[in-house]
Design a protein around this motif. Structure first.
Motif, PDB file in Angstrom:
ATOM      1  N   ARG A 150     -21.406 -58.869   7.100  1.00 18.34           N
ATOM      2  CA  ARG A 150     -20.411 -59.885   7.452  1.00 18.34           C
ATOM      3  C   ARG A 150     -20.821 -60.571   8.744  1.00 18.34           C
ATOM      4  O   ARG A 150     -21.374 -59.922   9.641  1.00 18.34           O
ATOM      5  N   LEU A 151     -20.527 -61.860   8.804  1.00 20.38           N
ATOM      6  CA  LEU A 151     -20.717 -62.630  10.027  1.00 20.38           C
ATOM      7  C   LEU A 151     -19.400 -63.291  10.380  1.00 20.38           C
ATOM      8  O   LEU A 151     -18.710 -63.802   9.490  1.00 20.38           O
ATOM      9  N   PRO A 152     -19.051 -63.313  11.667  1.00 25.14           N
ATOM     10  CA  PRO A 152     -17.817 -63.988  12.063  1.00 25.14           C
ATOM     11  C   PRO A 152     -18.036 -65.497  12.125  1.00 25.14           C
ATOM     12  O   PRO A 152     -19.172 -65.969  12.218  1.00 25.14           O
ATOM     13  N   SER A 203     -25.266 -58.621  12.473  1.00 21.84           N
ATOM     14  CA  SER A 203     -24.021 -58.807  11.714  1.00 21.84           C
ATOM     15  C   SER A 203     -22.854 -58.196  12.481  1.00 21.84           C
ATOM     16  O   SER A 203     -23.040 -57.343  13.345  1.00 21.84           O
ATOM     17  N   SER A 204     -21.644 -58.642  12.138  1.00 20.45           N
ATOM     18  CA  SER A 204     -20.468 -58.035  12.749  1.00 20.45           C
ATOM     19  C   SER A 204     -20.165 -56.690  12.102  1.00 20.45           C
ATOM     20  O   SER A 204     -19.595 -55.804  12.734  1.00 20.45           O
ATOM     21  N   SER A 205     -20.542 -56.537  10.840  1.00 21.39           N
ATOM     22  CA  SER A 205     -20.443 -55.253  10.143  1.00 21.39           C
ATOM     23  C   SER A 205     -21.355 -55.306   8.928  1.00 21.39           C
ATOM     24  O   SER A 205     -21.728 -56.386   8.461  1.00 21.39           O
ATOM     25  N   GLY A 226     -14.930 -65.894   8.689  1.00 22.79           N
ATOM     26  CA  GLY A 226     -16.364 -65.664   8.630  1.00 22.79           C
ATOM     27  C   GLY A 226     -16.866 -65.671   7.199  1.00 22.79           C
ATOM     28  O   GLY A 226     -16.300 -66.325   6.336  1.00 22.79           O
TER      29      GLY A 226
END
Length: 150
Positions: free
Chosen positions: A139-141, A122-124, A81
């Protein structure tokens, strides 16, 4: 301020770092950098989402910090990602990013949804102190190849 410091680190991942002016003009520059970084490497992260969330982080840094110190954008492409960070000179953390409010934003308010978007899409996400202030990141996967738009 010298010209933008832009670099690519040779490895399985790649990173870009650029100093941006402390003005709203930084938002389209940041979006363009993220778009270019993801497109040039045919990276699997969702470019539209990355641009939107980057614009939110940069706009928040410009709007909620005082002075004219440049802000810094860091884009890191990883095999799984991408991570985008925005560094600004204000050490105060954006508490609503990691400690969401229980109340819904007022539908008539013009602002107040940026951090909600970052948390939701976002993933986180989070923030950390830096020597000169703070870094706010998301963060993006990577999106699987068959699910990417043509």
């Amino acid at each position: 301020m010298n010209g933008p410091a832009l670099y690519q680190r040779p490895s399985a991942s790649a990173s870009w770092r650029i100093a941006l002016p402390h003005s709203v003009a930084a938002v389209p520059v940041a979006r363009a950098l993220v778009r270019t970084a993801l497109a040039e490497l045919d990276h699997g992260a969702d470019c539209d989402t990355a641009e939107l969330l980057t614009a939110e982080l940069v706009a928040n840094a410009v709007e909620h910090t005082v002075g004219d110190s440049p802000i810094e954008l860091v884009v890191e492409l990883l095999p799984g990602g991408c991570q985008v960070e925005v560094h600004d000179p204000d050490p105060m953390p954006p508490y609503e990013l990691t400690w969401p409010s229980d109340k819904e934003p007022d539908v008539w308010d013009e602002g107040g949804r940026g951090l909600l978007l970052i948390r939701a899409l976002s993933s986180s996400c989070g923030h950390r102190p830096t020597i000169s202030g703070k870094a706010v990141w998301f963060r993006l996967p990577a999106v699987p190849q068959q699910r990417r738009p043509l």
